[in-house]
Design an enzyme around this catalytic site. Sequence first.
Site, mmCIF file in Angstrom:
data_model
loop_
_atom_site.group_PDB
_atom_site.id
_atom_site.type_symbol
_atom_site.label_atom_id
_atom_site.label_comp_id
_atom_site.label_asym_id
_atom_site.label_seq_id
_atom_site.Cartn_x
_atom_site.Cartn_y
_atom_site.Cartn_z
ATOM 1 C CG ASP A 36 42.258 -9.948 -11.068
ATOM 2 O OD1 ASP A 36 42.178 -10.195 -9.854
ATOM 3 O OD2 ASP A 36 42.524 -8.813 -11.510
ATOM 4 C CG HIS A 53 39.440 -17.098 -3.578
ATOM 5 N ND1 HIS A 53 39.933 -16.313 -4.593
ATOM 6 C CD2 HIS A 53 39.865 -16.520 -2.424
ATOM 7 C CE1 HIS A 53 40.617 -15.308 -4.069
ATOM 8 N NE2 HIS A 53 40.591 -15.403 -2.757
ATOM 9 C CG LEU A 147 43.757 -28.975 -21.499
ATOM 10 C CD1 LEU A 147 44.069 -27.814 -22.451
ATOM 11 C CD2 LEU A 147 42.463 -28.671 -20.734
HETATM 12 C C1 FPP Z 1 42.570 -13.285 -8.000
HETATM 13 O O1 FPP Z 1 41.382 -12.673 -7.553
HETATM 14 C C2 FPP Z 1 42.476 -14.707 -7.773
HETATM 15 C C3 FPP Z 1 43.295 -15.397 -6.953
HETATM 16 C C4 FPP Z 1 44.392 -14.789 -6.193
HETATM 17 C C5 FPP Z 1 43.097 -16.848 -6.761
HETATM 18 C C6 FPP Z 1 42.631 -17.611 -7.954
HETATM 19 C C7 FPP Z 1 42.137 -18.913 -7.496
HETATM 20 C C8 FPP Z 1 41.057 -19.566 -7.932
HETATM 21 C C9 FPP Z 1 40.255 -19.188 -9.088
HETATM 22 C C10 FPP Z 1 40.587 -20.792 -7.231
HETATM 23 C C11 FPP Z 1 41.620 -21.727 -6.799
HETATM 24 C C12 FPP Z 1 42.346 -22.369 -7.908
HETATM 25 C C13 FPP Z 1 42.470 -23.671 -8.058
HETATM 26 C C14 FPP Z 1 43.319 -24.225 -9.134
HETATM 27 C C15 FPP Z 1 41.764 -24.605 -7.213
HETATM 28 P P1 FPP Z 1 41.477 -11.643 -6.351
HETATM 29 O O2 FPP Z 1 41.227 -12.381 -5.085
HETATM 30 O O3 FPP Z 1 42.768 -10.914 -6.422
HETATM 31 O O4 FPP Z 1 40.272 -10.708 -6.694
HETATM 32 P P2 FPP Z 1 40.170 -9.148 -6.433
HETATM 33 O O5 FPP Z 1 41.224 -8.495 -7.269
HETATM 34 O O6 FPP Z 1 38.794 -8.838 -6.883
HETATM 35 O O7 FPP Z 1 40.381 -8.949 -4.956
#
Ligand code: FPP
Length: 258
Positions: A36, A53, A147
């Site tokens: 997050d 991301h 893993l």
């Molecule tokens: C939450 O942060 C994160 C996500 C919804 C996406 C997580 C994805 C990745 C780390 C990259 C893609 C994954 C792979 C496996 C390639 P948010 O966008 O909700 O952050 P915020 O709360 O600060 O808005």
Amino acid sequence: MAGFLTRWLRPGPTMTAEEAELEPGKLPRHVAIIMDGNGRWAGKRGLPRVAGHRAGVEALRDIVRACVDWGIAILTVYAFSTENWKRPQEEIEALMNLLVEYVRRELPELKEKGVQVRAIGRLEALPLAAREELARARRETAGNSRLILNVALNYGGRAELVDACRRVTGEVLAGKLRPEDIDEDVIKGALYTGDLPDPDLLIRPSGEMRLSNFLLWQLAYTELWFADIYWPDFRRENLRQALLAYQQRERRFGGLKI
Ligand code: FPP
């Protein structure tokens, strides 16, 4: 032998967490992470959310490597929730493209390191390219056992429980299972993670302290660890801090200290 033992000292009054070492025998088998804070990380830098991301993928790469190095058996990461479809189409597409890119770029190293790639969630709703790359990763790493990297995509804990209910009901209707034989093991076996042990440790960076519909059944007795940094900044040293904290926890599973 004494030298070896003293390397695995725990943090205590005379030792800082930085000086303390991980104890192989006390590491969690299964670590779950809510990745997050990508959007906020990008916002703070005046960048588009997608840049967050993309930076989050770098954090994931570092953490997968650390898990391999430290002998963690299972890593489950929350990459896209059933609720994330509410985001702008542009962000959804970017996340799906990142997933495809991640698999294409990382698969050779994941294979070389003995990582088995899996995905959990309602995968049938993902774009074709994402499904194909995931299927390829799954197929090509199926024999690996160092893993298990379990990526939650279009995943929701409640949706998972609904799907488990449907599976169990199907068994009952097919005459393979009697309602009175439904117990916790049957429900557990019907989950997407049916063949995996529950997470021992859940990590959530970004300062939020909630589960956000992640692994609702599986987290019943999981130790929780929250960090005040955004996921794109999360590195193996942060994981080490989480593991050191976990080593200090006393897990009783509702029983008493023995
Ligand atoms: C939450 O942060 C994160 C996500 C919804 C996406 C997580 C994805 C990745 C780390 C990259 C893609 C994954 C792979 C496996 C390639 P948010 O966008 O909700 O952050 P915020 O709360 O600060 O808005």
